[in-house]
Design a protein around this motif. Structure first.
Motif, mmCIF file in Angstrom:
data_model
loop_
_atom_site.group_PDB
_atom_site.id
_atom_site.type_symbol
_atom_site.label_atom_id
_atom_site.label_comp_id
_atom_site.label_asym_id
_atom_site.label_seq_id
_atom_site.Cartn_x
_atom_site.Cartn_y
_atom_site.Cartn_z
ATOM 1 N N GLU A 101 -18.612 43.950 19.606
ATOM 2 C CA GLU A 101 -17.259 43.639 20.047
ATOM 3 C C GLU A 101 -17.265 43.115 21.484
ATOM 4 N N GLY A 102 -16.529 42.053 21.698
ATOM 5 C CA GLY A 102 -16.301 41.525 23.030
ATOM 6 C C GLY A 102 -14.828 41.670 23.340
ATOM 7 N N GLY A 103 -14.453 42.829 23.849
ATOM 8 C CA GLY A 103 -13.046 43.137 24.028
ATOM 9 C C GLY A 103 -12.523 42.827 25.405
ATOM 10 N N SER A 104 -11.967 41.652 25.587
ATOM 11 C CA SER A 104 -11.198 41.271 26.764
ATOM 12 C C SER A 104 -12.024 41.347 28.055
ATOM 13 N N GLY A 105 -11.327 41.584 29.187
ATOM 14 C CA GLY A 105 -11.997 41.581 30.483
ATOM 15 C C GLY A 105 -13.006 42.692 30.641
ATOM 16 N N GLY A 106 -12.839 43.774 29.903
ATOM 17 C CA GLY A 106 -13.812 44.852 29.954
ATOM 18 C C GLY A 106 -15.164 44.452 29.421
ATOM 19 N N ALA A 107 -15.201 43.413 28.583
ATOM 20 C CA ALA A 107 -16.464 42.857 28.092
ATOM 21 C C ALA A 107 -16.899 41.673 28.941
#
Length: 470
Positions: A384-390
């Protein structure tokens, strides 16, 4: 809080040197011959007699023994404290020896290994003793600027200014089990203080140490760290091979489901396949650690190259995880070691405690370190590449994706909620966000999609047609 264990055996300076140095390689360094007035700079009555008794008891002239040696084949400057000499305390003559050690290390491009066992600054020399901490801090900073590693070993006890400079100021901190570690020594703590807070194990849990290492394993552990930290390389790390399936997802929602699959390969599997050996860098040095959410450290490839790594584990990343990754990238950048990052998170932790721990500042720090790094950084999105956290962990211009991953501005469910869509529209929204690996290649967000064989490594995917609705 970890319970304090039994008090460890206090090894002398010579015994700890014999424990870690390769046989026959330790050579003591010369040091300035300081002439002091009777009873020291303060004229402290009985000080000369105390030093004479300490010398007779330990066989040493001062509280540190300094020299060069090889540790598992890697040359280093070793600084061994002798606690039997006035409690391993720091005075002017101690400062002379410490400065000589760091100067020699820079002149000969050697890492520095403080083997610390000290109660702090020497009272009989007053502020002149305390000011040695500034002297040591200056030498450590110059050595850091020179791109040389510092690996501290915390023995029993490591307290006061010795902990606050040579110990806590090192790049990597190893500790012996049960060692007392803390700024406050045992005689100056509050009477109701929990003794378990002043241990090596507590410092590890608080992110202030990287490992607690039994004496029998210390030489091998220290030798591996030194070998990994003294192997700079200007070549970017190759992205790992994909460990999951090779077929690309047909829809955006399929990409999400595959990335969230519980049995999909995670960070540990990728790191095990990529490295022959690795060591962990633990904690943010600010009182926190996120071992379940961010794995950081240095590893050795099959060809002997060192690569640093920061890998998300598929959970929401805590602020301490971002700060630990930033610490890792700073160190690798200073030592000239390439970095591999693995992106896999539904997003940054967003609970109230994460906000109190400074989530925004921690993510901003990591964005900044990645942007400013001179050493090459390679990123692989493995889930998963979740938003700015990624995105904070992703290398601009050198990010790759596996077939069972996705990267999105926001989770499809949250996007649908923000757009006030019905729950049934989540799958359609996922398609419209264009989050599949092949979409990301076409959009120029990632360089390519890695395969699960060497022939398919880092092979750019062909342009993909627009994702079908749903």
């Amino acid at each position: 809080m970890p319970a304090p264990g039994p008090a460890p055996a206090r090894l002398s300076a010579r015994r700890i040197l014999a424990l870690v140095a390769d046989p026959g390689t330790f050579a003591e360094l010369p040091h300035p011959a300081r002439r002091s007035p009777p009873d020291g700079p303060l004229g402290w009555q009985g000080y000369d007699a105390s030093r004479a008794r300490a010398a007779e008891r330990t066989g040493e002239e001062e509280s540190v023994v300094v020299g060069t040696a090889r540790v598992e084949g890697t040359a280093a400057v070793l600084i061994a404290f002798e606690f039997g000499f006035l409690g391993g305390s720091l005075g002017e003559r101690t400062g002379d020896r410490l400065e000589a050690a760091y100067v020699h290390a820079r002149a000969h491009r050697l890492p520095v290994v403080p083997l610390v066992a000290t109660g702090g600054s020497r009272m009989q020399e007053g502020m002149l003793a305390l000011s040695q901490l500034q002297r040591v801090a200056r030498q450590s900073a110059l050595t850091r600027e020179a791109g040389l590693a510092q690996v501290a070993v915390l023995r029993d006890p490591t307290t006061g200014g010795g902990w606050a400079t040579l110990g806590a100021g090192a790049d990597v901190i190893l500790a012996l089990p049960g060692a007392q570690v803390g700024f406050a020594g045992s005689r100056v703590r509050p009477p109701d203080a929990d003794p378990a807070a002043y241990t090596a194990e507590a410092q590890l849990a608080a992110g202030a140490a990287d490992a607690v290492v039994p004496p029998a394993e210390l030489k091998a552990s220290l030798g591996l760290w030194l070998r990994l930290l003294t192997a700079p390389a200007p070549i970017p790390a190759d992205p790992p091979l994909a460990l999951g399936g090779s077929a690309l997802p047909a829809t955006g929602w399929e990409a999400v489901r595959r990335a969230r699959a519980p049995h999909r390969p995670r960070a540990e599997a990728y790191l095990d396949a990529y490295f022959t050996r690795r060591v962990a860098l633990v904690g943010d040095r600010c009182g926190g650690a996120d071992p379940g959410g961010m794995l950081c450290g240095f590893g050795e490839r099959a060809d002997g190259r060192t690569v640093a790594f920061a890998a998300q584990t598929g959970t929401a990343t805590r602020p301490a995880g971002y700060r630990t990754a930033a610490r890792l990238i700073r160190l690798a950048d200073r030592l000239g070691i390439p970095v591999l990052t693995l992106v896999d998170t539904p997003g940054a932790a967003n609970d109230a405690e994460a906000e109190r721990q400074g989530a925004g500042a921690a993510i901003a720090e990591l964005f900044g370190e990645v942007a400013a790094a001179r050493t090459p950084i390679t990123t692989l999105v493995v889930g998963e590449g979740g938003s700015g956290g990624a995105l904070a962990l992703a290398a601009p211009g050198n990010t790759w994706a596996t077939p069972d991953s996705y990267f999105s501005v926001i989770a499809p469910e949250l996007a649908a909620a923000i757009l006030k869509r019905a729950p049934d529209d989540v799958e359609t929204t996922a398609g419209q966000l264009r989050i599949r690996p092949q979409d990301l290649v076409e959009l120029g967000v990632v360089r390519g999609i890695v395969g699960n064989s060497p022939d398919g490594l880092a092979a750019p995917a062909p342009p993909a047609p627009p994702a079908p609705p749903g």
